[in-house]
Design a protein around this motif. Structure first.
Motif, PDB file in Angstrom:
ATOM      1  N   PRO B  95      40.368  72.066 -11.714  1.00  0.00           N
ATOM      2  CA  PRO B  95      40.670  70.601 -12.364  1.00  0.00           C
ATOM      3  C   PRO B  95      41.903  71.122 -13.079  1.00  0.00           C
ATOM      4  O   PRO B  95      41.779  72.278 -14.023  1.00  0.00           O
ATOM      5  CB  PRO B  95      39.296  70.173 -12.258  1.00  0.00           C
ATOM      6  CG  PRO B  95      37.975  71.311 -12.665  1.00  0.00           C
ATOM      7  CD  PRO B  95      39.433  72.815 -12.675  1.00  0.00           C
ATOM      8  N   SER B  96      42.654  69.732 -13.346  1.00  0.00           N
ATOM      9  CA  SER B  96      43.405  69.904 -14.316  1.00  0.00           C
ATOM     10  C   SER B  96      42.827  69.625 -15.976  1.00  0.00           C
ATOM     11  O   SER B  96      41.854  69.363 -16.146  1.00  0.00           O
ATOM     12  CB  SER B  96      44.717  68.838 -13.841  1.00  0.00           C
ATOM     13  OG  SER B  96      44.192  67.350 -15.074  1.00  0.00           O
ATOM     14  N   LEU B  99      42.457  66.547 -17.476  1.00  0.00           N
ATOM     15  CA  LEU B  99      40.948  65.821 -16.812  1.00  0.00           C
ATOM     16  C   LEU B  99      40.024  66.876 -17.325  1.00  0.00           C
ATOM     17  O   LEU B  99      38.772  65.550 -18.009  1.00  0.00           O
ATOM     18  CB  LEU B  99      41.059  65.680 -15.409  1.00  0.00           C
ATOM     19  CG  LEU B  99      41.126  64.720 -14.186  1.00  0.00           C
ATOM     20  CD1 LEU B  99      41.447  65.468 -12.767  1.00  0.00           C
ATOM     21  CD2 LEU B  99      40.353  63.117 -14.608  1.00  0.00           C
ATOM     22  N   GLY B 103      37.809  63.615 -20.402  1.00  0.00           N
ATOM     23  CA  GLY B 103      36.113  63.275 -20.062  1.00  0.00           C
ATOM     24  C   GLY B 103      36.262  62.703 -20.762  1.00  0.00           C
ATOM     25  O   GLY B 103      35.317  61.144 -21.095  1.00  0.00           O
ATOM     26  N   VAL B 130      44.514  59.374 -11.402  1.00  0.00           N
ATOM     27  CA  VAL B 130      43.930  60.198 -11.353  1.00  0.00           C
ATOM     28  C   VAL B 130      42.894  60.280 -11.771  1.00  0.00           C
ATOM     29  O   VAL B 130      41.497  61.393 -11.437  1.00  0.00           O
ATOM     30  CB  VAL B 130      44.103  61.843 -11.578  1.00  0.00           C
ATOM     31  CG1 VAL B 130      45.406  62.019 -11.216  1.00  0.00           C
ATOM     32  CG2 VAL B 130      43.917  61.666 -13.764  1.00  0.00           C
ATOM     33  N   ASP B 131      42.492  59.047 -12.434  1.00  0.00           N
ATOM     34  CA  ASP B 131      40.699  59.456 -12.623  1.00  0.00           C
ATOM     35  C   ASP B 131      40.328  57.449 -13.213  1.00  0.00           C
ATOM     36  O   ASP B 131      41.066  56.706 -13.709  1.00  0.00           O
ATOM     37  CB  ASP B 131      40.192  59.734 -14.097  1.00  0.00           C
ATOM     38  CG  ASP B 131      38.952  60.087 -13.914  1.00  0.00           C
ATOM     39  OD1 ASP B 131      37.694  59.546 -13.543  1.00  0.00           O
ATOM     40  OD2 ASP B 131      37.998  60.876 -14.630  1.00  0.00           O
ATOM     41  N   VAL B 146      41.923  56.093  -7.314  1.00  0.00           N
ATOM     42  CA  VAL B 146      42.356  57.411  -7.424  1.00  0.00           C
ATOM     43  C   VAL B 146      43.225  57.847  -6.700  1.00  0.00           C
ATOM     44  O   VAL B 146      42.660  57.879  -5.392  1.00  0.00           O
ATOM     45  CB  VAL B 146      40.754  57.913  -7.825  1.00  0.00           C
ATOM     46  CG1 VAL B 146      41.534  59.795  -7.887  1.00  0.00           C
ATOM     47  CG2 VAL B 146      40.216  57.780  -8.780  1.00  0.00           C
TER      48      VAL B 146
END
Lengths: 268, 268
Positions: B95-96, B99, B103, B130-131, B146
DNA sequence: GGGCTTTGTCCATATTGTGGACAAGAACGC
DNA sequence: GCGTTCTTGTCCACAATATGGACAAAGCCC
């Protein structure tokens, strides 16, 4: 030349459309890079696998880098799939119907067998591992990860899928992949032999797995149109899969493969 | 012409490399299709958004269909990203880092604010969500999902990112996206005005969100090199974001944006 | 520092991709 | 039903684009 009705009808099936050589080439480069995963692939290997010339591959790869589709690892000089690809992929939010349909079967089979279980799909001339379930037995074969991509024919899953295809199609794919087999220490003749054996046996098998000392058994999964789209594989250390257990495991896999096919049919 | 040292040094920054028009065009088509998500985009809109001619777009799209990169929905005739794109994306398992770094901040801010929170990255001339975190307050703005992709400038996240870029770069992007603004009922002048306001204010804002009756506030997030790479956004029904609360929310977002920047720096 | 392997670049050339013009469906009105 | 207007699909003469042979540069190993 009969141009009369060459268009509409024949077009969709036989893949002729032209006027985009460069785009097709770029895509075949991308697919090779995808097989290299995080680590990527050296330029020379892309050249070898695609059959394109080096200047061409070099140009394509560098344009793709400028576009963010490919990355170059500075330390190693290898080329890999870039982060714009997952970004584009976000446009498709739903998980594939196959994955959904296969879920319960994978859970059941994994519990029953205890060895590592893989779900592998066919994509073009490659196999692509899309799910992996770890079993309860203390020794697990974990070499193949989700995302692993290989030419159809080099893994037992690939052999199983080829075996379920019409013999002629299978032969065509093997020929197309021939150049890539060296890297996996196999060749077209060996692969075709394994395919024939799998066809007779009803499931695919590699006594010498890609990893030393492991054995794999795979059953194919067909879509409602009769074409094999995926395979379900068990891998274990060789000693865990003697003749008796081999038969036992194969039966479970065959049962669950049919069950997945059923689930696909009822979801569509 | 001075070909002497035009190569090596200037190359990497200024994006000149040529000899792949068709590939670049195919990619810009793909990015437009990605904005259409599952539903896809009609051919005419791709033509409009890319500025290419219709025959060209048509040819590109259909080659991409043959290659499995694009799909055509038979009912609607719209074109969408095909399932080989996620398959290629599997080659990048991690995962990037963004991200991961974001979190904890998203969790904190979401709990504190209670309205819907979005993390949006810049990708080329687009923003990409993306989130998304849903808050505790009973009315939530969920319109953006998303994977949603829009031209930089039409969302408050896009405005925030443009505001954090050098004015000249921002103007260039807005010009490049001009053709696509119609579809979102805005235009270059309006966007540039909002960008200026955001720059002065220190955060992006849209009083009239893309959805009727909603307001959004966004703060930019910069990578260690000082370029804005993402934005953090709160969206809520207008009445929830009066002047007092607006300031309060903005402060939380600003604090967490700095915290994410810190997290990125220490992970690299 | 000389051989060997891999990556990067140049440029004349013809092959590939282009887009104007035309055709065929689809969706609506009446 | 039969125009009207929309969008999508196809054709083909032409020239810009992408091609690849040949050469150069950068690492790597002894």
């Amino acid at each position: 030349m009969d141009k009369a009705h060459s268009s509409r009808s024949a077009r969709s099936a036989l893949e002729p459309r032209q006027g985009a050589q460069a785009i097709r080439r770029a895509l075949s480069v991308l697919r090779i890079l995808a097989a290299g995963r995080e680590d990527g692939v050296p330029l020379a290997e892309v050249v070898q696998a695609t059959g394109l010339t080096r200047p061409t591959v070099h140009r394509i790869v560098h344009v793709l880098i400028e576009e963010g589709i490919v990355e170059r690892h500075d330390r190693t000089g290898r080329y890999a799939i870039g982060n714009q690809v997952p970004e584009l992929a976000l446009a498709r939010p739903r998980p594939s119907p196959l994955l959904v349909a296969a879920g319960p079967s994978l859970r059941r089979a994994s519990a029953e067998i205890g060895d590592t279980l893989f779900l592998t799909v066919r994509t073009g001339n490659d196999t692509l591992c899309v799910d992996r379930r770890i079993g309860a037995y203390p020794i697990q074969v974990l070499s193949i990860e989700v995302g692993a991509r290989r030419p159809l024919g080099v893994s037992s899953a690939g052999v199983a899928i080829l075996a379920a295809l019409p013999a002629q199609d299978a032969r065509k794919i093997v020929t197309a992949n021939e150049k890539r087999f060296d890297a996996y220490r196999t060749d077209a003749a060996t692969v075709l032999g394994q395919v024939t054996a799998a066809r007779r046996r009803g499931f695919g098998m590699r006594e010498i797995g890609l990893v030393q000392g492991t054995t794999s058994i795979s059953t194919w999964i067909k879509t409602p149109d009769g074409r094999p789209a995926a395979a379900m594989t068990v891998s274990a250390v060789r000693t865990r899969l003697g003749p008796r257990r081999e038969q036992e495991v194969a039966e479970i896999l065959l049962r669950e493969a049919r069950s997945i096919e059923q689930a696909i049919r009822s979801s569509a």
